[in-house]
Design a protein around this motif. Structure first.
Motif, PDB file in Angstrom:
ATOM      1  N   GLU A 124       0.779  -1.116   0.032  1.00  0.00           N
ATOM      2  CA  GLU A 124       0.215   0.052  -0.079  1.00  0.00           C
ATOM      3  C   GLU A 124       0.779   1.177  -0.093  1.00  0.00           C
ATOM      4  OE1 GLU A 124      -3.754   0.385   2.504  1.00  0.00           O
ATOM      5  OE2 GLU A 124      -2.970  -1.507   3.143  1.00  0.00           O
ATOM      6  N   LEU A 125       0.316   2.391  -0.730  1.00  0.00           N
ATOM      7  CA  LEU A 125       0.905   3.471  -0.697  1.00  0.00           C
ATOM      8  C   LEU A 125      -0.052   4.725  -0.075  1.00  0.00           C
ATOM      9  CD1 LEU A 125       2.719   3.529  -3.981  1.00  0.00           C
ATOM     10  CD2 LEU A 125       3.836   3.427  -2.072  1.00  0.00           C
ATOM     11  N   SER A 126       0.440   5.473   0.770  1.00  0.00           N
ATOM     12  CA  SER A 126      -0.308   6.526   1.257  1.00  0.00           C
ATOM     13  C   SER A 126       0.397   8.013   1.184  1.00  0.00           C
ATOM     14  CB  SER A 126      -0.614   6.332   2.722  1.00  0.00           C
ATOM     15  OG  SER A 126      -1.347   7.334   3.399  1.00  0.00           O
ATOM     16  N   ILE A 127      -0.793   8.895   0.950  1.00  0.00           N
ATOM     17  CA  ILE A 127      -0.093  10.364   0.992  1.00  0.00           C
ATOM     18  C   ILE A 127      -1.406  11.075   1.845  1.00  0.00           C
ATOM     19  CG2 ILE A 127      -1.518  10.776  -1.141  1.00  0.00           C
ATOM     20  CD1 ILE A 127       0.803  12.906  -1.507  1.00  0.00           C
ATOM     21  N   ALA A 141      -3.970   0.656  -2.751  1.00  0.00           N
ATOM     22  CA  ALA A 141      -3.619  -0.943  -2.557  1.00  0.00           C
ATOM     23  C   ALA A 141      -3.350  -1.563  -3.783  1.00  0.00           C
ATOM     24  CB  ALA A 141      -4.709  -1.518  -1.509  1.00  0.00           C
ATOM     25  N   TYR A 142      -2.486  -2.256  -3.756  1.00  0.00           N
ATOM     26  CA  TYR A 142      -1.638  -2.949  -4.885  1.00  0.00           C
ATOM     27  C   TYR A 142      -1.686  -4.563  -4.512  1.00  0.00           C
ATOM     28  CZ  TYR A 142      -0.867   1.613  -6.566  1.00  0.00           C
ATOM     29  OH  TYR A 142      -1.120   2.854  -6.964  1.00  0.00           O
ATOM     30  N   GLU A 143      -2.066  -5.340  -5.425  1.00  0.00           N
ATOM     31  CA  GLU A 143      -1.848  -6.960  -5.133  1.00  0.00           C
ATOM     32  C   GLU A 143      -0.443  -7.204  -5.746  1.00  0.00           C
ATOM     33  OE1 GLU A 143      -5.154  -9.036  -6.856  1.00  0.00           O
ATOM     34  OE2 GLU A 143      -6.576  -8.022  -5.387  1.00  0.00           O
ATOM     35  N   GLY A 144       0.241  -6.238  -6.299  1.00  0.00           N
ATOM     36  CA  GLY A 144       1.689  -6.667  -6.755  1.00  0.00           C
ATOM     37  C   GLY A 144       1.662  -5.649  -7.774  1.00  0.00           C
ATOM     38  N   VAL A 145       3.015  -6.070  -8.818  1.00  0.00           N
ATOM     39  CA  VAL A 145       3.393  -5.337 -10.063  1.00  0.00           C
ATOM     40  C   VAL A 145       4.203  -6.300 -10.741  1.00  0.00           C
ATOM     41  CG1 VAL A 145       5.399  -4.290  -8.799  1.00  0.00           C
ATOM     42  CG2 VAL A 145       4.186  -3.200 -10.557  1.00  0.00           C
ATOM     43  N   ASP A 146       4.219  -6.072 -12.008  1.00  0.00           N
ATOM     44  CA  ASP A 146       4.930  -6.759 -12.786  1.00  0.00           C
ATOM     45  C   ASP A 146       6.517  -6.779 -12.537  1.00  0.00           C
ATOM     46  OD1 ASP A 146       2.649  -7.815 -14.097  1.00  0.00           O
ATOM     47  OD2 ASP A 146       2.751  -6.280 -15.711  1.00  0.00           O
ATOM     48  N   GLU A 147       7.300  -7.576 -12.998  1.00  0.00           N
ATOM     49  CA  GLU A 147       8.880  -7.515 -12.664  1.00  0.00           C
ATOM     50  C   GLU A 147       9.203  -6.433 -13.752  1.00  0.00           C
ATOM     51  OE1 GLU A 147      12.103  -8.754 -10.800  1.00  0.00           O
ATOM     52  OE2 GLU A 147      10.284  -9.870 -10.832  1.00  0.00           O
TER      53      GLU A 147
END
Length: 210
Positions: A124-127, A141-147
């Motif tokens: 998760e990222l927040s500001i 909120a992110y479930e992941g990210v590509d390589e």
């Protein structure tokens, strides 16, 4: 999708920035004043902290000396201020961020940016930012990210007086190696960079000759 290094080369002052990728985390700080530039990153038992490079030049430690990175169980917390400690002490990313607000440095009202990276690859990222005299707290909120890719958020859009707060969602970017990120940061304003790649931490400090 832009490369993170290209974005940084084109922006002399994004301030402080967090980048979360599939296998890496970057956190950098920049400074315009003597007080802000007089810092280095040093490792601690559970992360890193900022420290005055020359204690004699330290004017006000309140917003520049803090723990940017700390472990919280198996998760990693990364922030641009002492909200790192709040999150870890509360034991909850959301609750910790909800207990804080933007920095009291009018007229800039520097936003507090934070991230939590979970062992399963979700994050998760927040500001927390100033808007109309109130604190707006945004969460992503992110479930992941590509390589090879990551999400980037910074405190400012660029240089200015007052400094313009980051707007919009975290930016999806291609991720270069840490050396290239360090080289892309403005030579006058960059201070330090934390790079955690597959659990291996490298620190870059301009005041130590990096």
């Amino acid at each position: 999708m832009e490369n993170l290094a290209d974005i940084l080369r084109g922006n002399p002052y994004p301030g402080r920035g967090i980048v979360v990728g599939a296998d890496r985390v970057y956190y950098f700080i920049m400074g315009r004043s003597v007080n802000s530039r007089n810092r280095v990153f040093v490792e601690t038992e559970d992360g890193i902290r900022t420290e005055a490079h020359d204690p004699a030049l330290l004017a006000d430690p309140s917003l520049i000396i803090y723990h940017p990175v700390r472990a919280m169980g198996d998760a990693l917390v990364v922030t641009n201020g002492d909200q790192t400690d709040t999150i870890v002490e509360v034991g909850s990313f959301r609750d910790g961020c909800m207990a804080r607000e933007y920095e009291p440095d009018a007229p800039n009202f520097t936003p507090r940016i934070s991230a939590i990276i979970n062992p399963d690859g979700t994050f998760e990222l927040s500001i927390l930012k100033h808007e109309g005299g109130r604190c707006v707290r945004e969460f992503f909120a992110y479930e992941g990210v590509d390589e090879g890719c990551g999400y980037f958020i910074s405190t400012y859009q660029g240089d200015g007086n007052p400094l313009p707060t980051f707007a919009g969602e975290p930016v999806l970017v291609k991720l270069p190696e840490a050396d290239e990120v360090w080289a892309a940061l403005n030579a006058d304003n960059k201070v330090s960079l934390y790079a955690n790649v597959n659990g291996v931490v490298t620190l870059y400090n301009k005041n130590l000759g990096d």
